[in-house]
Design a protein around this motif. Structure first.
Motif, mmCIF file in Angstrom:
data_model
loop_
_atom_site.group_PDB
_atom_site.id
_atom_site.type_symbol
_atom_site.label_atom_id
_atom_site.label_comp_id
_atom_site.label_asym_id
_atom_site.label_seq_id
_atom_site.Cartn_x
_atom_site.Cartn_y
_atom_site.Cartn_z
ATOM 1 N N THR A 95 0.847 -1.189 0.000
ATOM 2 C CA THR A 95 0.000 0.000 0.000
ATOM 3 C C THR A 95 0.883 1.239 0.000
ATOM 4 O OG1 THR A 95 -1.863 -1.053 1.110
ATOM 5 C CG2 THR A 95 -1.623 1.335 1.380
ATOM 6 N N ALA A 96 0.657 2.103 -0.993
ATOM 7 C CA ALA A 96 1.514 3.269 -1.159
ATOM 8 C C ALA A 96 0.952 4.153 -2.258
ATOM 9 C CB ALA A 96 2.938 2.842 -1.531
ATOM 10 N N VAL A 97 1.537 5.332 -2.374
ATOM 11 C CA VAL A 97 1.301 6.146 -3.551
ATOM 12 C C VAL A 97 2.373 5.778 -4.569
ATOM 13 C CG1 VAL A 97 1.168 8.468 -4.513
ATOM 14 C CG2 VAL A 97 0.311 8.025 -2.203
ATOM 15 N N TYR A 98 1.930 5.447 -5.756
ATOM 16 C CA TYR A 98 2.841 5.037 -6.811
ATOM 17 C C TYR A 98 3.042 6.211 -7.782
ATOM 18 C CZ TYR A 98 2.852 0.213 -5.243
ATOM 19 O OH TYR A 98 3.031 -0.930 -4.493
ATOM 20 N N TYR A 99 4.303 6.521 -8.032
ATOM 21 C CA TYR A 99 4.662 7.627 -8.907
ATOM 22 C C TYR A 99 5.429 7.111 -10.123
ATOM 23 C CZ TYR A 99 3.937 10.478 -4.689
ATOM 24 O OH TYR A 99 3.416 11.085 -3.571
ATOM 25 N N TRP A 108 8.115 14.090 -12.958
ATOM 26 C CA TRP A 108 7.339 13.194 -12.104
ATOM 27 C C TRP A 108 5.847 13.388 -12.328
ATOM 28 C CZ3 TRP A 108 9.347 9.595 -8.711
ATOM 29 C CH2 TRP A 108 10.716 9.670 -8.442
ATOM 30 N N GLY A 109 5.117 12.309 -12.167
ATOM 31 C CA GLY A 109 3.677 12.398 -12.131
ATOM 32 C C GLY A 109 3.203 12.769 -10.743
ATOM 33 N N GLN A 110 1.891 12.924 -10.606
ATOM 34 C CA GLN A 110 1.320 13.367 -9.332
ATOM 35 C C GLN A 110 1.072 12.212 -8.378
ATOM 36 O OE1 GLN A 110 -0.412 12.797 -12.030
ATOM 37 N NE2 GLN A 110 -2.156 11.584 -11.302
ATOM 38 N N GLY A 111 1.163 11.003 -8.878
ATOM 39 C CA GLY A 111 0.981 9.819 -8.043
ATOM 40 C C GLY A 111 -0.420 9.263 -8.111
ATOM 41 N N THR A 112 -0.503 7.966 -7.896
ATOM 42 C CA THR A 112 -1.795 7.296 -7.832
ATOM 43 C C THR A 112 -1.771 6.357 -6.630
ATOM 44 O OG1 THR A 112 -3.433 5.978 -9.067
ATOM 45 C CG2 THR A 112 -1.121 5.419 -9.408
ATOM 46 N N GLN A 113 -2.854 6.366 -5.862
ATOM 47 C CA GLN A 113 -2.899 5.602 -4.623
ATOM 48 C C GLN A 113 -3.237 4.139 -4.901
ATOM 49 O OE1 GLN A 113 -2.603 6.720 -1.088
ATOM 50 N NE2 GLN A 113 -2.399 4.481 -0.969
ATOM 51 N N VAL A 114 -2.467 3.260 -4.315
ATOM 52 C CA VAL A 114 -2.757 1.826 -4.335
ATOM 53 C C VAL A 114 -2.977 1.384 -2.898
ATOM 54 C CG1 VAL A 114 -1.834 -0.470 -4.815
ATOM 55 C CG2 VAL A 114 -1.497 1.390 -6.462
ATOM 56 N N LEU A 115 -4.132 0.800 -2.638
ATOM 57 C CA LEU A 115 -4.466 0.332 -1.297
ATOM 58 C C LEU A 115 -4.740 -1.161 -1.369
ATOM 59 C CD1 LEU A 115 -5.060 0.993 1.667
ATOM 60 C CD2 LEU A 115 -7.412 1.494 0.998
ATOM 61 N N VAL A 116 -3.939 -1.927 -0.660
ATOM 62 C CA VAL A 116 -4.081 -3.380 -0.669
ATOM 63 C C VAL A 116 -4.616 -3.812 0.690
ATOM 64 C CG1 VAL A 116 -2.944 -5.592 -1.089
ATOM 65 C CG2 VAL A 116 -2.102 -3.516 -2.218
ATOM 66 N N SER A 117 -5.803 -4.363 0.677
ATOM 67 C CA SER A 117 -6.428 -4.776 1.933
ATOM 68 C C SER A 117 -6.085 -6.227 2.261
ATOM 69 C CB SER A 117 -7.941 -4.608 1.849
ATOM 70 O OG SER A 117 -8.474 -5.471 0.861
ATOM 71 N N SER A 118 -6.015 -6.506 3.544
ATOM 72 C CA SER A 118 -5.667 -7.873 3.978
ATOM 73 C C SER A 118 -6.892 -8.734 4.173
ATOM 74 C CB SER A 118 -4.860 -7.806 5.273
ATOM 75 O OG SER A 118 -5.586 -7.108 6.250
#
Length: 121
Positions: free
Chosen positions: A90-94, A111-121
């Motif tokens: 889980t992180a912001v991916y740039y 750089w891009g502005q980033g996209t959020q990736v959230l990995v749930s357990s």
């Protein structure tokens, strides 16, 4: 001006997959290396994967065998296919790109502005 726009982030369960895209646009003569980084809360930004114009790739040890970076030079786009995702990813991916804007300039990193990736357990 050069812009990098990421897309494809979101919420996924552990073990799932996501595909990120990053498109570069603007006044550009050529793009050399392109790469994906990520930054988790409270941690430093780290390299995930990189690819040069010829298609040679480099991966962080933690993602080898699960993530695949690719690019479409005609579309000035880099992709990151992420499989078997883990909650700790889980992180912001740039994305970033080494761009030469014209014959009078040298390569510079954008750089891009980033996209959020959230990995749930």
């Amino acid at each position: 001006q050069v812009q990098l726009v990421e897309s494809g982030g979101g919420l996924v369960q552990a073990g799932g997959s996501l595909r990120l895209s990053c498109a570069a646009s603007g006044s550009m003569l050529s793009i050399n290396d392109m790469a994906w980084y990520r930054q988790a809360p409270g941690k430093q930004r780290e390299l995930v994967a990189a690819i040069n114009r010829g298609g040679n790739t480099n991966y962080a040890d933690s993602v080898k065998g699960r993530f695949t970076i690719s690019r479409d030079n005609a579309k000035n786009t880099v992709y990151l296919q992420m499989n078997s995702l883990k909650p700790e990813e889980t992180a912001v991916y740039y994305c970033n790109a080494e761009v030469r804007r014209n014959y009078f300039s040298d390569y510079a990193i954008y750089w891009g502005q980033g996209t959020q990736v959230l990995v749930s357990s």
